[in-house]
Design a protein around this motif. Structure first.
Motif, short mmCIF file in Angstrom:
data_model
loop_
_atom_site.label_atom_id
_atom_site.label_comp_id
_atom_site.label_asym_id
_atom_site.label_seq_id
_atom_site.Cartn_x
_atom_site.Cartn_y
_atom_site.Cartn_z
N ASN A 53 -46.33 -60.88 55.08
CA ASN A 53 -47.06 -62.00 55.82
C ASN A 53 -47.79 -61.25 57.04
O ASN A 53 -48.24 -61.88 57.93
N SER A 54 -47.57 -60.14 57.32
CA SER A 54 -48.22 -59.27 58.37
C SER A 54 -49.59 -58.89 58.09
O SER A 54 -50.08 -58.24 58.83
N PHE A 55 -49.87 -59.17 57.11
CA PHE A 55 -51.59 -58.71 56.74
C PHE A 55 -52.39 -59.41 57.71
O PHE A 55 -52.44 -60.56 58.43
N LEU A 69 -45.00 -52.67 57.55
CA LEU A 69 -44.09 -52.18 56.54
C LEU A 69 -42.76 -51.78 57.12
O LEU A 69 -42.88 -50.88 57.98
N ALA A 70 -41.53 -52.45 56.91
CA ALA A 70 -40.18 -51.88 57.60
C ALA A 70 -39.95 -50.53 57.07
O ALA A 70 -40.11 -50.09 55.96
N ASN A 71 -39.66 -49.64 58.27
CA ASN A 71 -39.27 -48.43 57.68
C ASN A 71 -37.99 -48.04 56.72
O ASN A 71 -37.97 -47.27 56.32
N LYS A 72 -37.20 -49.13 56.81
CA LYS A 72 -36.03 -49.02 55.96
C LYS A 72 -36.21 -49.59 54.58
O LYS A 72 -35.52 -49.72 53.76
N SER A 73 -37.65 -49.88 54.31
CA SER A 73 -38.04 -50.44 52.96
C SER A 73 -38.11 -49.42 52.06
O SER A 73 -38.34 -48.36 52.06
N SER A 74 -37.30 -49.73 50.89
CA SER A 74 -37.10 -48.79 49.75
C SER A 74 -38.58 -48.28 49.29
O SER A 74 -38.79 -47.40 48.66
N SER A 75 -39.46 -49.05 49.62
CA SER A 75 -41.10 -48.86 49.02
C SER A 75 -41.83 -47.80 49.93
O SER A 75 -42.81 -47.50 49.65
N LEU A 76 -41.15 -47.53 51.18
CA LEU A 76 -42.08 -46.96 52.21
C LEU A 76 -42.77 -45.93 51.59
O LEU A 76 -43.94 -45.42 51.62
C1 LIG Z 1 -42.33 -64.48 54.04
C2 LIG Z 1 -42.15 -63.31 54.03
C3 LIG Z 1 -42.64 -62.04 54.62
C4 LIG Z 1 -42.48 -60.72 54.68
N1 LIG Z 1 -43.20 -60.20 55.28
C5 LIG Z 1 -42.83 -58.56 55.22
C6 LIG Z 1 -43.67 -57.74 56.01
O1 LIG Z 1 -44.94 -57.92 56.48
N2 LIG Z 1 -43.37 -56.46 56.15
C7 LIG Z 1 -42.17 -56.08 55.68
O2 LIG Z 1 -41.81 -55.02 55.74
N3 LIG Z 1 -41.29 -57.07 55.01
C8 LIG Z 1 -41.75 -58.08 54.92
N4 LIG Z 1 -40.88 -59.03 54.35
C9 LIG Z 1 -39.46 -58.50 53.61
C10 LIG Z 1 -39.83 -57.96 52.24
O3 LIG Z 1 -40.84 -58.52 51.33
C11 LIG Z 1 -38.37 -57.40 51.71
O4 LIG Z 1 -37.74 -56.85 52.49
C12 LIG Z 1 -38.64 -56.68 50.36
O5 LIG Z 1 -37.45 -56.69 49.53
C13 LIG Z 1 -39.08 -55.47 50.57
O6 LIG Z 1 -39.14 -54.64 49.23
P1 LIG Z 1 -38.14 -53.18 49.02
O7 LIG Z 1 -36.81 -53.27 49.78
O8 LIG Z 1 -38.24 -53.39 47.50
O9 LIG Z 1 -39.11 -52.18 49.55
C14 LIG Z 1 -41.20 -60.38 54.11
C15 LIG Z 1 -40.39 -61.34 53.42
C16 LIG Z 1 -40.74 -62.65 53.29
C17 LIG Z 1 -39.73 -63.56 52.79
#
Ligand SMILES: Cc1cc2nc3c(=O)[nH]c(=O)nc-3n(C[C@H](O)[C@H](O)[C@H](O)COP(=O)(O)O)c2cc1C
Length: 175
Positions: A53-55, A69-76
């Motif tokens: 929702n940070s779009f 995108l969170a730096n900890k995301s596995s998709s980064l």
């Molecule tokens: C409503 C909502 C909005 C989100 N917005 C973001 C966002 O803007 N950036 C982000 O990094 N994660 C966001 N997240 C969390 C990611 O969707 C979540 O961590 C996701 O599992 C990441 O995928 P990955 O771990 O497979 O990379 C949001 C989650 C929700 C429920």
């Protein structure tokens, strides 16, 4: 590769240590947003997708958008390496997709019906809008990476958006 073009950092001393993170999150949650699912395909063919929702829009000329995108995301790693990504804006009827792509699971696309866009990014069906973007620049800031995309294709339709406010989904804007 981190692109730093035009990135100006300030010398002002940080206040991060004095901010209550829990309260900060609650305050930020008062900002109502739409919901997107951002998708990409890495050079090795790995498809990723995350609910975000940070779009936001950045520029009309050239047409630029951003999200973080969170730096900890596995998709980064994939979002850093991909040539393109797609930002899919969800309708009021697509809350299940929002939940699905916010969950950390193996293949988020198994069983889903979708079209394929530039660079293999996924265009979800029946969205309010989809933007196909060149992966233009990335800026690491704090615990997130800001991604700026240059829009090269887009489509849209009218309809009710999925809205997110105070950690709750709302199905549309109409009272
Ligand atoms: C409503 C909502 C909005 C989100 N917005 C973001 C966002 O803007 N950036 C982000 O990094 N994660 C966001 N997240 C969390 C990611 O969707 C979540 O961590 C996701 O599992 C990441 O995928 P990955 O771990 O497979 O990379 C949001 C989650 C929700 C429920």
């Amino acid at each position: 590769m981190q692109t730093q073009a035009g990135h100006q950092a300030t010398d002002i001393k940080p206040t991060a240590d004095t901010v209550d993170i829990h309260e900060f999150r609650l305050a930020l949650a008062q900002f109502a947003t739409g919901i997107t699912v951002v998708t990409a395909c890495g050079p090795e063919g790995r498809r990723v997708g995350v609910t975000a929702n940070s779009f936001n829009s950045v520029s009309l000329h050239p047409p630029l958008v951003l999200w973080s995108l969170a730096n900890k995301s596995s998709s980064l790693g994939t979002f850093q390496a991909c040539t393109h990504y797609a930002v899919n804006i969800l309708t009021a009827d697509q809350q299940a997709l929002a939940t699905h792509f916010a969950t950390h699971i193996g293949d988020k696309f198994e069983g889903l019906d979708f079209d394929t866009g530039l660079g293999g990014c996924v265009l979800l069906k029946d969205c309010l809008a989809s933007f196909e973007c060149i992966n233009r620049s990335r800026y690491q800031e704090g615990d997130h990476t800001i991604l700026v995309g240059e829009v090269v294709n887009f489509k849209y339709q009218s309809g009710d958006p999925l809205v997110y406010h105070a950690r709750q989904y709302f199905n549309g804007l109409k009272a």
